[in-house]
Each structure stands twice: as structure tokens, then as C-alpha cells.
Design an enzyme around this catalytic site. Structure first.
Site, PDB file in Angstrom:
ATOM      1  CB  SER A  42      -0.960   0.023   1.195  1.00 15.09           C
ATOM      2  OG  SER A  42      -0.409   0.708   2.289  1.00 15.09           O
ATOM      3  CB  VAL A  43      -0.156   4.730  -0.902  1.00 16.02           C
ATOM      4  CG1 VAL A  43      -1.319   4.965   0.057  1.00 16.02           C
ATOM      5  CG2 VAL A  43       0.543   6.046  -1.222  1.00 16.02           C
ATOM      6  CE  LYS A  44      -3.269   5.418   4.359  1.00 19.46           C
ATOM      7  NZ  LYS A  44      -3.574   6.812   4.705  1.00 19.46           N
ATOM      8  CG  ASP A  45       4.425  -0.088   2.628  1.00 16.74           C
ATOM      9  OD1 ASP A  45       3.573  -0.317   3.501  1.00 16.74           O
ATOM     10  OD2 ASP A  45       4.823  -0.944   1.817  1.00 16.74           O
ATOM     11  CB  ALA A  48       4.241   3.577   7.814  1.00 12.95           C
TER      12      ALA A  48
END
Length: 453
Positions: A42-45, A48
Site C-alpha cells: 500500500s501507499v501507506k508504507d 509510515a
């Protein structure tokens, strides 16, 4: 030799893929930034790891500490990768509307997962916002990430995602379209793109039950806009600090059904197996098609992987239960075809009321037909039993025939939906369908309502 020293070094540089069939009605080139190619899918890597590194740099996160965050799943996965490589513990607080796959994946990578109810106010002590804050206060050496208000979230996309898109399109991008949740992606990317070219238009995809669109257009935070919705990863009932409304040109809202349907369309028509917010983004893109003209380059961002929604949007039964499958329902047989193999729940005239109550409770139904040796002779429902109980507390041990009402009308499988609907009213709660060979099934108001598209 070319290799990454750890999994975190593989984050970013995700591909830009042209959309063809699903975007054929749009008079512009449409490119998808497919973020599922990140190691955490996901883009959230991106954000994060950026939030972890910034917290390490200024001392908020200390060696051996515990990372605590409220997440819809994807940020938790990115944090988990960072925690594993850097040696931290992780507690993820997640709402119960998120897919089982997301919860299982977080546990698989070592996170402790705390599940909270969805249908509560953000300030409710049971909400995943409140629980996250409380755990951070109670846990020694803990750092509360707070992705909604943490500026490192948007900075990550300003430093990484925005420049990648600009370079991959050779500066030709004219529009950026993306679902909005915490606001980090849209705000960070928009800031970078608009600095490069102020004429780039940025559109946010919102969902019904979220406050973003109305707030952007009116400046009013309308609590009447807030209600429970199914779409995951976008929309909010709060205004995160990471949503910079001045960088967003407009919003369009997408229904839960359309988001789910277009999530499946992306897999079937483009071979791109991505998540629920991607379906919402594509449907929003199609709703905005009048904004685009020949020669435009439109980039839409797909947040995460379809593997996290196998039990939901990619499951026919889940879709059917919510009326999201476009199945043609025109006759009685269509209404029951997905459960016609189940035995009809019924009662006999000489059975006790307690038996009927037990069956209704077990099968979570409110009415059942009653039969004797000649066939169907009556019916009983929870309303009748309730009123009878108020007059006589001993009805449980009395025969059903003493409390039954008229038998339900009998139709065949080819009876039209319109005719079936006319037979159900305040005095008649259901219809029986004769399937032949002595088999019958029941249609209730719930079935009729479920067929409404």
C-alpha cells in the site's frame, strides 16, 4: 551486486500504468499510480516509515519503544515493517468494519491488534481514536503516531510520491485524482505538483457518510453528513490536520455499491487487483469525466491490494447480501435462488409455541408458516406472539394452532416480482413459493427490499 539492505529500501518507485477499457469514455490519457507494488502492498508504507524516522530523529520514539496507532490496516502494515526492521513493538487499534484479511495480516507481521466498534462518535472512549490515545498514555515508552495530524504523513508524499508522478509523466500531468482519508497523500502530492505547475487540478474522492466534500464547499462541518459506511480507507468523521483543503480543487462522492462494483471491474477489465478505495477512485474519475479534455494526462492513485478484500468485495455472497451484485430479479424464483436449497423453517399445528419461538430465535427470523397433514394452514409471527404473551404468560406451553393467523399466499417460481410485492402488506407478512416436488420457500419484506437496486 544490486540488492536492498532491508525491506524498507524497496519502498517507492511504483509503476504508472495506463487504464484502457475501464476509462474508454474519458477523452484523456488516464494513468494509475499502483501503490500495491510497495512491500507492504500500500501507499501507506511511504508515510509510515517517514513518521517513524522523524520520531526517532527528534526523540519521540526511543530504542525498545512501543509504536501505537489507530489504523484502517494499511498504515499498520507499513508501521509493522518499520517496527520489525528497527526493533520496536507495535499495537494497532482498528475499527470492526475493516476486513478480516487486514486484521489477520497485521497479526501475521507481529502487531498486537485491538478491535473497536465503528458506530461510535470519535470522542467516545470506545472509538479507535480514543483507545489509541489511551493506550499510548498507559503504555511505558510508547509513541502515539497519530497519522491524521502528524505532518510527516503529508511530507512523505511531498518528498516521494509527488516527485515520482512528476518525473514519470515528464511534467505533463494535468489532473491528480485520489481518495481522501488522513489527507496525507492528496495534500503532499498536491503541494508538490502545484509548486511545479499551479494549473494542475487535484480532485479528492469522498464517500457518503463522510464530511469532506460539504466542508470543502461550504466550510461547514455538518454532523448530519456523518453516518456509517462500508467503503474502506477513505472518508472521515473528523477533519484531520493533514487535509489541506486549500490544495484541493474539488471533491466528488462515490457510493459504497459503486466503490465495490468498480473494485471488481478493475480486476476483470484491467487485470489490476487492487483495493476498495481504488474502485471508489475510478468511479469518481468517471463522474468527473467532463473535467478532462483531449491531451490531458490524468493520474489516479490506487492505495492498496485486492488481497485485503477477498472476503468482501471479491466475495459474491458478501456482495449479494448488500445488494451490490447487478443480478436481474424479475420473479419469485429470482428472489430465493441463492438459498432455495435450504429447508423451509416451519411449524406444525400441534407443536408448542415454545418450539416456534426456538426456531425463530435460532434462524433469526420473525415469521414462519404452520402446516398440518393437509398442507399449509396458518402462520405465526413474533408480533402476534408478543401480544399473546402480554395477555397470557403461559403461552409457551400451548399449541401453535391457538395463536396462528391465516396461511401465507402461495405462488409459483415464475410469479412476477410486482405480483409478489402486492401480496405482502401489514396483514400478510410473507409469501410461499411452490418449487415443485413438495418443496417450498418463503419470501418476506426483507427479501423484497433486498432486491431494490
Amino acid at each position: 551486486m544490486k540488492y536492498a539492505k532491508n525491506i524498507l529500501e524497496t519502498i517507492g518507485n511504483t509503476p504508472l500504468v495506463q487504464l484502457n477499457k475501464i476509462a474508454e469514455s474519458i477523452d484523456a490519457m488516464v494513468l494509475a499510480k499502483v501503490e500495491t507494488f510497495n512491500p507492504g502492498n500500500s501507499v501507506k508504507d511511504r508515510m509510515a516509515v517517514k513518521m517513524i524516522e522523524d520520531a526517532e530523529a527528534d526523540g519521540r520514539l526511543k530504542p525498545g519503544g512501543t509504536i501505537i496507532e489507530g489504523t484502517s490496516g494499511n498504515t499498520g502494515m507499513g508501521l509493522a515493517l518499520g517496527a520489525i526492521v528497527k526493533g520496536y513493538k507495535l499495537i494497532c487499534v482498528i475499527s470492526d468494519k475493516q476486513s478480516k484479511e487486514k486484521i489477520d495480516i497485521l497479526r501475521a507481521v507481529g502487531a498486537e491488534v485491538v478491535v473497536c466498534p465503528t458506530d461510535v462518535e470519535p470522542t467516545d472512549p470506545r472509538s479507535y481514536y480514543s483507545v489509541s490515545k489511551r493506550l499510548a498514555e498507559e503504555t511505558p515508552n510508547a509513541w502515539y503516531v497519530n497519522q491524521y495530524d502528524n505532518p510527516s504523513n503529508a511530507i512523505a508524499h511531498y518528498e516521494q510520491t509527488g516527485p515520482e508522478i512528476w518525473e514519470q509523466t515528464e511534467g505533463k500531468i494535468t489532473h491528480f485524482v485520489v481518495g481522501v482519508g488522513t489527507g496525507g497523500t492528496i495534500s503532499g502530492v498536491s503541494k508538490y505538483l502545484k509548486e511545479k505547475n499551479p494549473n494542475v487540478k487535484v480532485w479528492g474522492i469522498d464517500t457518503y457518510g463522510s464530511v469532506f466534500k460539504k466542508y470543502h464547499e461550504t466550510g461547514i462541518f455538518d454532523e448530519n453528513e456523518v453516518y456509517s459506511y462500508i467503503t474502506e480507507g477513505i472518508g472521515e468523521d473528523i477533519l484531520p490536520k493533514n487535509v489541506d483543503f486549500s490544495l484541493i480543487d474539488g471533491f466528488t462522492k462515490v457510493t459504497d455499491k459503486d466503490a465495490a462494483v468498480y473494485t471488481r471491474k478493475l480486476a476483470l477489465e484491467e487485470g489490476i487487483f487492487v483495493g476498495n478505495s481504488a474502485g471508489a477512485a475510478v468511479k469518481g474519475l468517471l463522474q468527473l469525466k467532463d473535467e478532462f479534455k483531449p491531451g490531458d494526462v490524468v493520474v489516479v492513485l490506487f492505495h492498496d491490494s485486492g488481497s485485503r478484500y477477498v472476503g468482501k468485495m471479491f466475495n459474491d455472497d458478501w456482495m449479494r447480501e448488500r445488494g451490490f451484485l447487478d443480478e436481474e430479479i424479475t420473479k419469485a424464483g429470482d428472489l430465493i435462488k441463492n438459498h432455495a436449497d435450504r429447508p423451509l423453517v416451519m411449524a406444525r399445528t400441534e407443536e408448542l409455541v415454545s418450539h416456534a419461538i426456538e426456531r425463530m430465535r435460532k434462524h433469526k427470523i420473525s415469521q414462519i408458516p404452520v402446516a398440518d397433514t393437509t398442507g399449509f394452514v396458518g402462520s405465526v409471527n413474533e408480533t402476534v406472539l408478543f401480544h399473546a404473551y402480554m395477555e397470557d404468560k403461559d403461552i409457551a406451553d400451548k399449541p401453535i394452532k391457538d395463536f396462528m393467523g391465516a396461511p401465507y399466499p402461495l405462488v409459483n417460481a415464475n410469479t412476477s416480482l410486482e405480483e409478489v410485492s402486492k401480496l405482502i402488506d401489514k396483514d400478510n407478512q410473507a409469501v410461499l413459493v411452490d418449487l415443485g416436488d413438495g418443496k417450498h420457500h418463503i419470501i418476506t419484506k426483507h427479501d423484497i427490499i433486498g432486491a431494490i437496486k
